[in-house]
Design an enzyme around this catalytic site. Structure first.
Site, PDB file in Angstrom:
ATOM      1  CE  LYS A  61      -3.966   2.313   0.173  1.00 36.87           C
ATOM      2  NZ  LYS A  61      -3.250   3.079  -1.033  1.00 36.87           N
ATOM      3  CE  LYS A  85       3.666   7.395   5.408  1.00 39.67           C
ATOM      4  NZ  LYS A  85       3.444   8.289   4.367  1.00 39.67           N
ATOM      5  CE  LYS A  97       4.672   7.346  -1.845  1.00 44.36           C
ATOM      6  NZ  LYS A  97       4.394   7.507  -0.285  1.00 44.36           N
ATOM      7  CB  THR A 181      -1.968  14.099   4.155  1.00 48.48           C
ATOM      8  OG1 THR A 181      -2.205  12.804   3.376  1.00 48.48           O
ATOM      9  CG2 THR A 181      -0.415  13.912   4.690  1.00 48.48           C
ATOM     10  CG  ASN A 212      -3.608  17.162  -0.822  1.00 47.36           C
ATOM     11  OD1 ASN A 212      -3.399  16.616   0.176  1.00 47.36           O
ATOM     12  ND2 ASN A 212      -4.645  17.476  -1.361  1.00 47.36           N
ATOM     13  CB  SER A 340      -5.611   5.228   1.756  1.00 46.58           C
ATOM     14  OG  SER A 340      -5.436   6.089   0.696  1.00 46.58           O
TER      15      SER A 340
HETATM   16  N1  GLU Z   1       1.166   8.898  -0.638  1.00 49.44           N
HETATM   17  C1  GLU Z   1       0.605   9.055   0.811  1.00 49.44           C
HETATM   18  C2  GLU Z   1       1.683   8.675   1.702  1.00 49.44           C
HETATM   19  O1  GLU Z   1       2.852   8.886   1.569  1.00 49.44           O
HETATM   20  C3  GLU Z   1      -0.620   7.968   0.759  1.00 49.44           C
HETATM   21  C4  GLU Z   1      -0.471   6.722   0.570  1.00 49.44           C
HETATM   22  C5  GLU Z   1      -1.515   5.963   0.555  1.00 49.44           C
HETATM   23  O2  GLU Z   1      -3.007   6.365   0.825  1.00 49.44           O
HETATM   24  O3  GLU Z   1      -1.679   4.904   0.220  1.00 49.44           O
HETATM   25  O4  GLU Z   1       1.379   8.373   2.938  1.00 49.44           O
END
Ligand code: GLU
Length: 408
Positions: A61, A85, A97, A181, A212, A340
């Site tokens: 994820k 995270k 990622k 976020t 954002n 998410s």
């Molecule tokens: N890109 C965001 C992060 O770095 C969200 C990742 C997601 O929602 O999967 O946390």
């Protein structure tokens, strides 16, 4: 400069603190799956990656980034941070990622759509609601998620909205995802202020990055009556010791202008902005912003990482020696992926989740993470950083899952 090398140094500190065995360390030191290719559009090649760091807690994820500086080292680090995270947030995901190396600001929308679909043409066998679930990241948004979902569904021949998050509402997205976020980071910042600056009136705040995350964070803190004395975007910064009018600045920014050209305040460079006299510095741009070169000049007492990886390992040591407190990325910016998770859960079960309930749940999850990290930091009599405390909690949870699976 390798970002991932910094992560290994941080993992070694966790190993020492928690007495982690070398066998366990092997599970943590490298990613499980690296997919890379070169996408070809109009004869031009675009390097692209998707990396899953760990699967112990669940499927991959994490977001997909479109940026000219994307590299394998960066994507791997971002995937590693996602693994930590997700673990710290206690949501059932490993970390992943993706990215494409190019500048989306210089590409017309038709080609942007084609490139987004090409990415899925190559990556779709490795994605899916139970395999690896992408989302937006730097310079990607709900439109790009929509094109990617559509391309994925064409490839696999069925609907599967849970394969990607951060979608438009009409395709199964959640309204809450937009500023999630920033909302999460705002909750953490309130906890931090209550703990460390409870009686201080007129808290001064600098926000690096007005995308954002940074824009919504600045707005929330401004609405609470704090003085936002400087903000920046990719063009540079704007500074006003008396405090900027963030409401007007947002209208200005949303009309397509850079904050640098805003009528009030004084234009400053990004480097100057980081070194301003302030109480709190919010880092909401990119990684490697505070390094060994400028760490000694940072005057902010409290730094909050909304971006992933804005402070290098060496800079961390200098900031700690100068009694600066850093609220780490994997704690501060986890609101996005938590929402998410709500979106994914709703897509999978078909149940409609009440927005107020979800907002409340996000708040509770953020507060729980803060309490866990802060109490570990206190247990160690403040001798470790909040980052090390957060990393240790996340790593131990991943290793517990690996153990249940019989991998260690
Ligand atoms: N890109 C965001 C992060 O770095 C969200 C990742 C997601 O929602 O999967 O946390």
């Amino acid at each position: 400069m390798s970002i991932f090398a910094d992560n290994i140094k941080r993992l070694r500190e966790v190993q020492k603190l928690e007495e982690i065995s070398d066998t366990d360390m092997k599970l943590l030191l490298s990613p499980r799956q690296i997919n890379k290719t070169e996408l070809v559009l109009k004869g031009k090649k675009y390097p692209a990656w998707r990396i899953v760091y760990n699967y112990a807690l669940g499927p991959g994820k994490g977001g997909i980034r479109f940026h000219p500086e994307v590299s394998e080292d960066e994507v791997q680090s971002l995937a590693f941070w996602m693994a930590l995270k997700n673990s710290l947030a206690d949501i059932p995901y490993g970390g992943a990622k993706g990215g494409i190396k190019f500048n989306p600001k210089e590409m017309d929308p038709k080609d942007l759509e084609k490139l987004s679909r090409l990415y899925i043409d190559y990556m779709y066998p490795y994605l899916g609601q139970d395999k690896d679930i992408p989302a937006p990241d730097v310079y990607t948004n709900s439109q790009i998620m929509a094109w990617m979902l559509d391309q994925y569904e064409k490839k696999v021949g069925h609907h599967e909205p849970g394969m990607i998050t951060g979608k438009p509402l009409e395709l199964g997205g959640l309204a809450l995802r937009g500023d999630a976020t920033a909302q999460g980071a705002y909750i953490i910042s309130k906890e931090m202020i209550a703990e460390f600056l409870p009686a201080q009136p007129d808290i001064k705040i600098v926000v690096q990055g007005f995308g954002n995350a940074g824009l919504f964070m600045a707005e929330k803190l401004y609405n609470d009556g704090h003085k936002i004395i400087a903000v920046s975007d990719s063009q540079g910064g704007i500074y006003d010791a008396a405090g900027l009018n963030i409401k007007e600045l947002i209208i200005w920014k949303n009309s397509g202008q850079s904050v640098v050209d805003y009528q009030d305040g004084r234009a400053i460079s990004n480097a100057e902005l980081l070194e301003l006299e302030t109480d709190i510095l919010v880092l909401a741009a990119l990684e490697n912003q505070i390094t060994k070169d400028n760490a000694k000049n940072i005057k902010a007492k409290y730094l909050i990482e909304l971006a992933n990886g804005p402070i290098t390992y060496e800079a961390d040591q200098i900031l700690a020696a100068n009694k600066r407190l850093v609220v780490p990325d994997i704690l501060a910016n986890s609101g996005g992926v938590i929402v998410s998770y709500f979106e994914w859960a709703q897509n999978r079960t078909g149940q409609i989740l009440d927005e107020e309930y979800l907002k409340d749940l996000l708040g509770k999850k953020m507060k729980k993470s803060w309490d866990l990290v802060y109490s570990k930091y206190r247990q160690q009599e403040n001798k470790i950083s909040l980052r090390l405390a957060a990393y240790a909690i996340a790593v131990l949870r991943i290793l517990a899952a690996e153990k249940w699976r019989g991998n260690n």
